[in-house]
Design a protein around this motif. Structure first.
Motif, mmCIF file in Angstrom:
data_model
loop_
_atom_site.group_PDB
_atom_site.id
_atom_site.type_symbol
_atom_site.label_atom_id
_atom_site.label_comp_id
_atom_site.label_asym_id
_atom_site.label_seq_id
_atom_site.Cartn_x
_atom_site.Cartn_y
_atom_site.Cartn_z
ATOM 1 N N PHE A 583 0.817 -1.213 0.000
ATOM 2 C CA PHE A 583 0.000 0.000 0.000
ATOM 3 C C PHE A 583 0.849 1.261 0.000
ATOM 4 O O PHE A 583 0.341 2.352 -0.261
ATOM 5 N N ALA A 584 2.131 1.134 0.294
ATOM 6 C CA ALA A 584 3.053 2.272 0.222
ATOM 7 C C ALA A 584 3.805 2.285 -1.094
ATOM 8 O O ALA A 584 4.653 3.152 -1.314
ATOM 9 N N THR A 585 3.500 1.327 -1.967
ATOM 10 C CA THR A 585 4.152 1.243 -3.267
ATOM 11 C C THR A 585 3.209 1.781 -4.325
ATOM 12 O O THR A 585 2.173 1.170 -4.608
ATOM 13 N N PRO A 586 3.494 2.920 -4.916
ATOM 14 C CA PRO A 586 2.546 3.522 -5.872
ATOM 15 C C PRO A 586 2.469 2.697 -7.149
ATOM 16 O O PRO A 586 3.414 2.020 -7.550
ATOM 17 N N ASP A 587 1.303 2.770 -7.776
ATOM 18 C CA ASP A 587 1.135 2.174 -9.096
ATOM 19 C C ASP A 587 0.540 3.232 -10.017
ATOM 20 O O ASP A 587 0.563 4.428 -9.702
ATOM 21 N N LEU A 588 -0.006 2.825 -11.127
ATOM 22 C CA LEU A 588 -0.486 3.770 -12.129
ATOM 23 C C LEU A 588 -1.663 4.613 -11.649
ATOM 24 O O LEU A 588 -1.929 5.680 -12.205
ATOM 25 N N VAL A 589 -2.402 4.131 -10.617
ATOM 26 C CA VAL A 589 -3.540 4.899 -10.112
ATOM 27 C C VAL A 589 -3.354 5.302 -8.651
ATOM 28 O O VAL A 589 -4.271 5.833 -8.027
ATOM 29 N N ASN A 590 -2.175 5.042 -8.076
ATOM 30 C CA ASN A 590 -1.886 5.398 -6.680
ATOM 31 C C ASN A 590 -2.935 4.818 -5.722
ATOM 32 O O ASN A 590 -3.437 5.503 -4.826
ATOM 33 N N VAL A 591 -3.279 3.542 -5.939
ATOM 34 C CA VAL A 591 -4.407 2.973 -5.222
ATOM 35 C C VAL A 591 -4.171 2.890 -3.719
ATOM 36 O O VAL A 591 -5.127 2.940 -2.940
ATOM 37 N N GLY A 592 -2.942 2.809 -3.268
ATOM 38 C CA GLY A 592 -2.709 2.707 -1.828
ATOM 39 C C GLY A 592 -2.488 4.031 -1.138
ATOM 40 O O GLY A 592 -2.446 4.098 0.094
ATOM 41 N N ALA A 593 -2.359 5.115 -1.914
ATOM 42 C CA ALA A 593 -2.052 6.428 -1.340
ATOM 43 C C ALA A 593 -3.199 6.909 -0.464
ATOM 44 O O ALA A 593 -4.369 6.783 -0.824
ATOM 45 N N ASP A 594 -2.870 7.460 0.682
ATOM 46 C CA ASP A 594 -3.848 8.026 1.619
ATOM 47 C C ASP A 594 -4.914 7.000 2.022
ATOM 48 O O ASP A 594 -6.039 7.354 2.367
ATOM 49 N N SER A 595 -4.564 5.719 1.983
ATOM 50 C CA SER A 595 -5.541 4.681 2.287
ATOM 51 C C SER A 595 -5.634 4.373 3.774
ATOM 52 O O SER A 595 -6.587 3.734 4.212
ATOM 53 N N GLY A 596 -4.628 4.817 4.544
ATOM 54 C CA GLY A 596 -4.571 4.454 5.953
ATOM 55 C C GLY A 596 -3.758 3.211 6.216
ATOM 56 O O GLY A 596 -3.558 2.829 7.373
ATOM 57 N N LEU A 597 -3.265 2.562 5.165
ATOM 58 C CA LEU A 597 -2.459 1.342 5.305
ATOM 59 C C LEU A 597 -1.031 1.537 4.811
ATOM 60 O O LEU A 597 -0.241 0.590 4.828
ATOM 61 N N GLU A 598 -0.692 2.744 4.366
ATOM 62 C CA GLU A 598 0.610 2.962 3.755
ATOM 63 C C GLU A 598 1.732 3.113 4.784
ATOM 64 O O GLU A 598 2.904 3.165 4.413
#
Length: 755
Positions: A583-598
């Motif tokens: 969740f701290a590893t960004p991808d093309l849509v930044n799905v884990g960013a600001d998720s609370g699990l990063e």
């Protein structure tokens, strides 16, 4: 005293060939008659039954004060409080009756008919001719019950006619000099009208007209014509005239087979005033517009089903603007599918194409949608335990292509929701788990293995901070060993019971391989709350997979009270212990960013709910920052329901997620309610309020009436559409239904009534 009498069938004549009502009298039919007194006149060959007469004959049952039967003429004459129950259950009441002994023809005075579906006929006199036709003079028809307090008051609606002729061969009812009355007042007049009788399920002819009123179409009147092609095929043709846009023609042809059905649709219009729509929109730039569509489904056998639903239209917003039945979704999904369902396994193969229906003349959103051809899912659960536990397997194959990249900018972050090109992925996973009960401690060990194989030819993203792969293929795997522990604790008192359940999980996994280097098509949506806290893989799809070692801990509580109150709550947190945090590893849509699990320690998630015996219910789900305890996300609902009022209020709060979804915070309130004014009338309404922008984004209100014969719903709705993505910002909708007659509709959208 009652005297039973059995008359031989030789005294009754069989039904002649002209009687096509389906009532055939056998030659050996018997008549059962009971009366207080029975009088024989052998010279006149007349039998008279007097006082409390009851007759049962060939499915007919009749009671009267006096019945005379002439054996020479074969006629039955009855007088005095007559009630005749026909074989189909209809009840006929009359003052006097003169019919043949097979009930095929005759006369009746002061007739009243009650059918099984609570419809009513009444007439001054009636005649049955040739065993085929029924003629009522000065007749009245209604499906409304008489007023209990004032039975002489006219019903809400009724149809009066000088002559009502029911043709038993054609199964039609002809109304001559008919008028439709509301509350005893005539509102419509027809010199002649022919409608199907109650035995007909399908009959060609015009249906009730429909009306609509919208912002840019104007007032519209639809005249539907229904046509029966065969026993298994029919069609409906609608002609709609709009005050602003001209004439719309649309139709539907349906055919049913032994194991399925097929439907074909079409629609076309040449718009009279395209300029009535927002300038530059697809509605304004289109003149001649049309659509064809088809859907169907077939049961190949009890386990396998094949079907499709598809549409083609001349522009991207036609079906949505004109609310074409079955095709008016803001995003219509064209699909073909094959589904199989067994006791231990499931299979689905589908292909998709997405029609994004909005007012964008360039159709940019649809052009950037993926064409999925195909996606295949298969799941299997072993029928017998393996090593005492459950073994399951899942397989997914996805192949898609996109002709234009789908990108967006959120805050200072660019998201690549789809890349131009082709991608296919095969995913297979096997899982085994077993639960042990150790003195109340429930331990569930789990092992799982997953593998993915990719093949793609995609145009890589520009200005992408990550390292997107340039290879034509890629593989990855994920191995998982996990353990879940739960210890339910039951506590009881004299008037309540409580269950506290501490829970903990730990999953040891290898790092997510190629994290951020692969396309992300199906794992773009992500919410971390109590519903996903104890999920082994918290991503929503296959393109991302959770790796590293993680522990999830929390406690769950459920309480019930004898007074009807109920409580439930849950609180927990997740910890990343080792390895790469997906969740701290960004991808093309930044799905884990600001998720609370990063972060190493996740945000806190909590939820609680209360139910009461008074109709009040409350539910809250929230996420709190693990350092500051600031509220990052909230979903709260308060509801109330009793015999008269039903209402709920939903509050949604999302903190800004500039790297993922929202550049600024979002706070919104939604509410919908219905209130029952009395046994027949109710009101309803809904509203969506944007707290941050201080505006009502959507609202609607209406009123409804309903009784045993009539229902009415009237509503107004409006959308605050600043971007002109819809053709009509407001609409008036209404449905007036006369039971057994049909619907009169005003509007094109479905009405919302929570009552």
């Amino acid at each position: 005293m009652a005297f039973p009498y059995l008359a031989s069938g030789t005294g009754a004549r069989g039904q002649d060939a002209g009687n096509t009502l389906g009532v055939t009298v056998p030659d050996d039919a018997k008549m059962l008659l009971a009366a207080d007194e029975l009088i024989y006149n052998r010279d006149a060959q007349n039998v008279s039954a007097v006082g409390g007469v009851q007759i049962n004959y060939n499915g007919y049952r009749m009671v009267a004060q006096r019945v005379d039967y002439n054996q020479q003429t074969g006629r039955v004459m009855a007088v005095g409080n007559i009630e005749l129950v026909e074989p189909d259950g209809n009840r006929i009441y009359a003052d006097s009756l003169d019919v043949t002994d097979d009930f095929g023809q005759g006369f009746i005075n002061s007739i009243r008919v009650e059918t099984l579906d609570n419809t009513r006929f009444a007439a001054e006199s009636g005649e049955r001719v040739g065993g085929r036709d029924v003629i009522l003079n000065n007749g009245v028809y209604t499906a409304c019950l008489p007023c209990a307090d004032k039975p002489d008051r006219p019903p809400l609606w009724q149809i009066k006619a000088e002559r009502i002729i029911q043709n038993g061969e054609k199964h039609t009812v002809r109304l001559e000099k008919a008028r439709f009355e509301l509350f005893g007042n005539a509102v419509a007049y027809l010199p002649v009208a022919v409608v199907p009788d109650h035995t007909v399920k399908r009959k060609s002819g015009f249906l009730f007209p429909k009306m609509s009123m919208t912002e840019n179409l104007g007032f519209g009147v639809t005249v539907p014509y229904y046509y029966v092609i065969s026993n298994h095929m029919d069609a409906t043709l609608n002609t709609t005239g709009y005050t602003k846009q001209g004439v719309l023609i649309d139709g539907e042809v349906r055919r049913r087979y032994r194991n399925g059905s097929v439907k074909f649709q079409f629609a076309a219009i040449k718009q009279a005033r395209p300029g009535a729509f927002a300038a530059g929109s697809s509605d304004a730039t289109s003149d001649a517009r049309g659509m064809i569509g088809s859907s169907g489904e077939f049961k190949i056998n009890p386990r396998w089903t094949f079907g499709w639903d598809a549409m083609y239209q001349t522009d991207n917003n036609f079906a949505y603007t004109y609310s074409l039945e079955g095709k008016k979704q803001s995003t219509f999904t064209n699909k073909v599918y094959l589904t199989g369902l067994g006791e231990q396994n499931y299979f689905n193969a589908s292909a998709y194409y997405f029609d994004v229906q909005n007012a964008d003349a360039l159709n940019a959103s649809e052009k950037s949608q993926a064409v999925v051809l195909p996606v295949v899912d298969y799941s299997y659960v072993a029928p017998e335990p393996i090593a005492g536990g459950e073994l399951s397997a899942d397989l997914n194959f996805t192949s898609l292509s996109r002709y234009k990249a789908d990108t967006s900018v959120v805050g200072n972050s660019r998201r690549y929701r789809g890349l131009k090109g082709y991608m296919s992925r095969m995913t297979g996973e096997v899982e085994w788990d077993r639960t042990f009960n150790l003195g109340g401690l429930l331990l569930t060990p789990l092992v799982a293995a997953r593998g993915d194989a990719y093949g793609f030819n995609m145009t890589g993203p520009t200005n992408y901070a990550g390292n997107f792969t340039n290879e034509a293929s890629a593989t990855r795997y994920m191995l998982t060993a996990g353990l879940e522990a739960r210890y339910p604790i039951l506590m009881t008192t004299d008037n309540s019971s409580h269950v506290f359940e501490p829970m903990a999980q730990i999953f040891a996994r290898n790092d997510e391989q190629l994290a951020g280097r692969l396309p992300n098509e199906d794992a773009q949506s992500f919410v971390f709350d109590t519903t996903t806290l104890f999920s082994r893989d918290k991503f929503s799809g296959y393109d991302r997979v959770e790796g590293g070692t993680r522990a999830n801990v929390g406690v769950r509580y459920t309480g019930t009270f004898d007074n009807g109150f109920g409580l439930n709550a849950m609180f927990g947190q997740s910890f990343h212990l080792a390895g790469l945090n997906s969740f701290a590893t960004p991808d093309l849509v930044n799905v884990g960013a600001d998720s609370g699990l990063e972060t190493k320690k996740s945000d806190y998630v909590a939820g609680a709910g209360v139910t009461t015996p008074y109709g009040v219910s409350v539910a809250v789900n929230t996420r709190l920052d693990e350092k500051t305890l600031d509220v990052r996300q909230t979903n709260a609902m308060v509801g109330f329901s009793n015999k008269r009022l039903t209402t709920n209020v939903i509050f949604t709060q999302l903190a800004a997620q500039p790297e993922y979804a929202f550049a600024t915070k979002s706070n919104e309130i939604q509410t919908n309610s219905s209130f029952k004014l009395n046994d027949n009338w109710s009101t309803f309404g809904s509203l969506t309020y944007d707290i941050d922008n201080k505006l009502i984004s959507k609202y609607g209100a209406g009123i409804a009436y309903g009784d045993e014969c009539t229902t009415l719903t009237l509503a107004y709705s409006e959308i605050n559409d600043k971007n002109n993505t819809t053709a009509n910002d407001w609409a008036v909708n209404a449905v007036l239904t006369f039971r057994t007659l049909g619907d009169i509709k005003v509007g094109t959208e479905e009405l919302t009534n929570n009552d």
